[in-house]
Design an enzyme around this catalytic site. Structure first.
Site, PDB file in Angstrom:
ATOM      1  N   SER A 169       0.844  -1.182   0.000  1.00  0.00           N
ATOM      2  CA  SER A 169       0.000   0.000   0.000  1.00  0.00           C
ATOM      3  C   SER A 169       0.895   1.254   0.000  1.00  0.00           C
ATOM      4  CB  SER A 169      -0.956  -0.039   1.198  1.00  0.00           C
ATOM      5  OG  SER A 169      -2.009   0.859   1.032  1.00  0.00           O
TER       6      SER A 169
ATOM      7  N   ASP B 213      -8.734  -5.903  -5.183  1.00  0.00           N
ATOM      8  CA  ASP B 213      -8.310  -4.755  -4.386  1.00  0.00           C
ATOM      9  C   ASP B 213      -8.746  -3.452  -5.055  1.00  0.00           C
ATOM     10  OD1 ASP B 213      -7.086  -3.006  -2.663  1.00  0.00           O
ATOM     11  OD2 ASP B 213      -5.039  -3.474  -3.295  1.00  0.00           O
TER      12      ASP B 213
ATOM     13  N   HIS C 195      -5.983  -6.825  -0.941  1.00  0.00           N
ATOM     14  CA  HIS C 195      -4.921  -5.847  -0.706  1.00  0.00           C
ATOM     15  C   HIS C 195      -3.619  -6.531  -0.279  1.00  0.00           C
ATOM     16  CE1 HIS C 195      -3.889  -1.674  -0.476  1.00  0.00           C
ATOM     17  NE2 HIS C 195      -3.698  -1.641   0.831  1.00  0.00           N
TER      18      HIS C 195
END
EC number: 3.4.14.2
Length: 506
Positions: free
Chosen positions: A172, A428, A453
Site C-alpha cells: 500500500s 483490491d 490488498h
C-alpha cells in the site's frame, strides 16, 4: 549516529545476550511476531535526525525511530537485507502481516528489517504532541525515505556488511515507499517489491470515481442482488431523512445519537461506506486481524448478513457490524467516534496514526476520490480538490500540493526506473490506482487473480488462490536475481601491484 539505549521488557534476559546485542548496536525488547514461521523479531530504536534537509532549524537533534530486526535466517556476510519501508501505522502490524518476507528470508538467508515511519507508532519526533497542529512540519515522504536510507546505512556499518544487497518491500503506502526507495536511493537498494502501491492515484492522476466504483464491483461480483440491496438501503435512509424520520433511521441502523442535520446524514453515509471499503480491501480467503478481526471471505459474509435481514437498513447495520462491532458487544454505533471524516475518503482510522495520515493526505498524498451513486452503489459524497483545499486549510493550516508527487516521484511515468515489481490483486480497489502493465523489462506489473490488498506479502496459506502462489514464485526468482546481480557489481578490493620493475639503461 548511534542506536538509542534499550529498555528491555523482559528484565530476566541474561546479561550476556544484552551485551552481545549491544555490541551489534541492537537492543532487545524481547518482542515477537506470532507467525507460522517465527522470525523472532527484536524491537530497537535508532537515533534518527529530525530534519535531514535543513541544517539550521533542528541542527543535529534526533528522535527515536523504532525498527524490528531478525537475524534468525541470516547468513552474515553473504545473505542480503530485506528491508520493509513502514507505512501509516504501528510497525508491528505490518511485521505480523508480511509473512512472505519471512519465508523468503528463510530461503535466501536474509537479514529482516522492518523500519517504522516517522510520526507513526512509537516513532514520534515530538512525543505525544507530534500529530498536533504546529508539530507536523517534518512529516513528509522525503523525510521518511531519508530515515530509511540513514538507518540502512547505519545498520550495514554497524554489522560490518557495507555492500550487502538490499531489497525494499512494502504494501500500500509502504509499497509506494519501497518503489521510491529504489528510485531515489538505487545505490542502497538493489530492487523493490511494491505490493498494492497506488503510485498513480496518489499523484493526482487517474479517475476520481475509480476507487468506489471498484469497491462496488467487488460486491456486485459476489452478488448483483447484494449491490442492489446496498443502493436500496442508502436510498431508504435518504428518504427517511427527508421525511424527518430521524428516530426511525437511528433505530433501524442502530446509531447512538439521533440524526438531526445534513452533517449527521453525511457522517452516517461516510461511516457506512467505510465499512465496505475495509471489507473489499481485506477480502482474504481466510480469517485475518489486520485492520481488525474479520472472517474468511468478508465480502461474501457481509452480503449474507445484508440479505438475511428483511429490512434493508437493518441489513446495512448488520454488514457494518463486521467492521465496527466484531465483538458483538457494542450496543449502538457512535458514528462520530468510530469513524472520523478526513482528507482520505477511503478512511484514516482513529487516533494519533489517523491524524498523521490526515496531514499527509493534506500535503503530498492526493486522495480526491468521490462516490456518485451512478458508477457506484454509494450515496453521492463529493471530495474535489477544492473541498480538499478548504478542509486542509481549516484543519491543518496547509495548502495541498496537488501535483507534487508527479514532480518528486515521477507520477506514473516510471520507465526510467529499474528492478521494481508492482503487484496488485484484482479484488483490491487500490489496484486501479497503481501500475497495471509492464513498463520495461525490469519494471514489471503482476496481477493476482482472486487477490485482495497486498495478499502476496502475507504468509502462505492453504486457502491461497493459485495465482498468488505463482506470483510469489516469480517475485522470489526476481529478487534472487537482483541480489546476485548486485553482488557482481560490487567493486573488488584494489590490490597494489608493488613498485614497477626498473629496467637497466642500455
Amino acid at each position: 549516529m548511534n542506536f538509542h539505549p534499550c529498555y528491555p521488557v523482559d528484565h530476566g534476559v541474561p546479561s550476556w545476550i544484552l551485551v552481545l546485542l549491544l555490541s551489534l548496536g541492537l537492543c532487545n525488547l524481547q518482542a515477537r511476531a506470532d507467525r507460522v514461521l517465527d522470525p523472532d523479531f527484536h524491537e530497537n530504536y535508532f537515533e534518527q535526525y529530525m530534519d535531514h534537509f535543513n541544517f539550521e532549524s533542528f541542527g543535529n537533534k534526533t528522535f527515536g525511530q523504532r525498527f524490528l530486526v531478525s537475524d534468525k535466517f541470516w547468513k552474515m556476510g553473504e545473505g542480503p537485507i530485506f528491508f520493509y519501508t513502514g507505512n501509516e501505522g504501528d510497525i508491528w502490524s505490518f511485521a505480523n502481516n508480511s509473512g512472505f518476507m519471512v519465508e523468503l528470508a528463510a530461503q535466501q538467508e536474509a537479514l529482516l528489517v522492518f523500519a517504522e515511519h516517522r510520526y507513526y507508532g512509537k516513532s514520534l519526533p515530538f512525543g505525544v504532541q507530534s500529530t498536533q497542529r504546529g508539530y507536523t512540519q517534518l512529516l513528509t515522504v522525503e523525510q521518511a525515505l531519508a530515515d530509511f536510507a540513514v538507518l540502512l546505512q547505519a545498520l550495514r556499518q554497524d554489522l560490518g556488511v557495507h555492500d550487502a544487497p538490499t531489497i525494499a518491500f512494502g504494501g500500500s503506502y509502504g509499497g509506494m515507499l519501497s518503489a521510491y526507495m529504489r528510485m531515489k536511493y538505487p545505490h542502497l537498494v538493489a530492487g523493490a517489491l511494491a505490493a498494492s502501491a497506488p503510485v498513480v492515484a496518489v499523484a493526482g492522476l487517474g479517475d476520481s470515481y475509480q476507487f468506489f466504483r471498484d469497491v462496488t464491483a467487488d460486491f456486485y461480483g459476489q452478488s448483483p442482488k447484494c449491490a442492489q440491496a446496498v443502493r436500496d438501503a442508502f436510498q431508504q435512509i435518504k428518504d427517511l431523512f427527508l421525511q424527518g424520520a430521524y428516530d426511525t433511521i437511528s433505530q433501524n441502523f442502530g446509531t447512538c445519537q439521533s440524526l438531526s442535520s445534513p452533517k449527521d446524514l453525511t457522517q452516517l453515509f461516510g461511516f457506512a461506506r467505510n465499512a465496505f471499503t475495509v471489507l473489499a480491501m481485506m477480502d482474504y480467503p481466510y480469517p485475518t486481524d489486520f485492520l481488525g478481526p474479520l472472517p474468511a471471505n468478508p465480502v461474501k459474509v457481509g452480503c449474507q448478513r445484508l440479505l438475511n435481514e428483511g429490512q434493508r437498513i437493518m441489513g446495512l447495520r448488520a454488514l457494518a457490524g463486521l467492521v465496527y462491532n466484531s465483538s458483538g458487544t457494542e450496543p449502538c454505533y457512535d458514528i462520530y467516534r468510530l469513524y472520523q471524516s478526513c482528507a482520505d475518503p477511503t478512511g484514516c482510522g482513529t487516533g494519533s496514526d489517523a491524524r498523521a495520515w490526515d496531514y499527509q493526505a493534506c500535503t503530498e498524498i492526493n486522495l480526491t476520490f468521490d462516490s456518485n451513486n451512478v458508477t457506484d452503489m454509494f450515496p453521492e459524497i463529493p471530495f474535489s480538490e477544492e473541498l480538499r483545499q478548504q478542509y486542509c486549510l481549516d484543519t491543518w493550516g496547509v495548502w495541498p500540493r496537488q501535483d507534487w508527487l508527479q514532480t518528486s516521484f515521477w507520477g506514473g511515468d516510471l520507465k526510467a526506473a529499474s528492478n521494481i515489481i508492482f503487484s496488485n490483486g484484482d479484488l483490491d480497489p487500490w489496484a486501479g490506482g497503481g501500475i497495471q502493465s509492464n513498463l520495461s523489462t525490469s519494471v514489471i506489473a503482476v496481477t493476482i487473480q482472486g487477490g485482495a490488498h497486498h495478499l502476496d506479502l502475507r504468509a502462505s496459506n492453504s486457502e491461497d488462490p493459485p495465482s498468488v502462489v505463482e506470483v510469489r514464485k516469480l517475485e522470489s526468482t526476481l529478487i534472487r536475481e537482483w541480489v546476485a546481480a548486485a553482488r557482481l557489481k560490487q567493486p573488488a578490493m584494489p590490490r597494489w601491484p608493488g613498485p614497477k620493475k626498473q629496467h637497466p639503461s642500455r
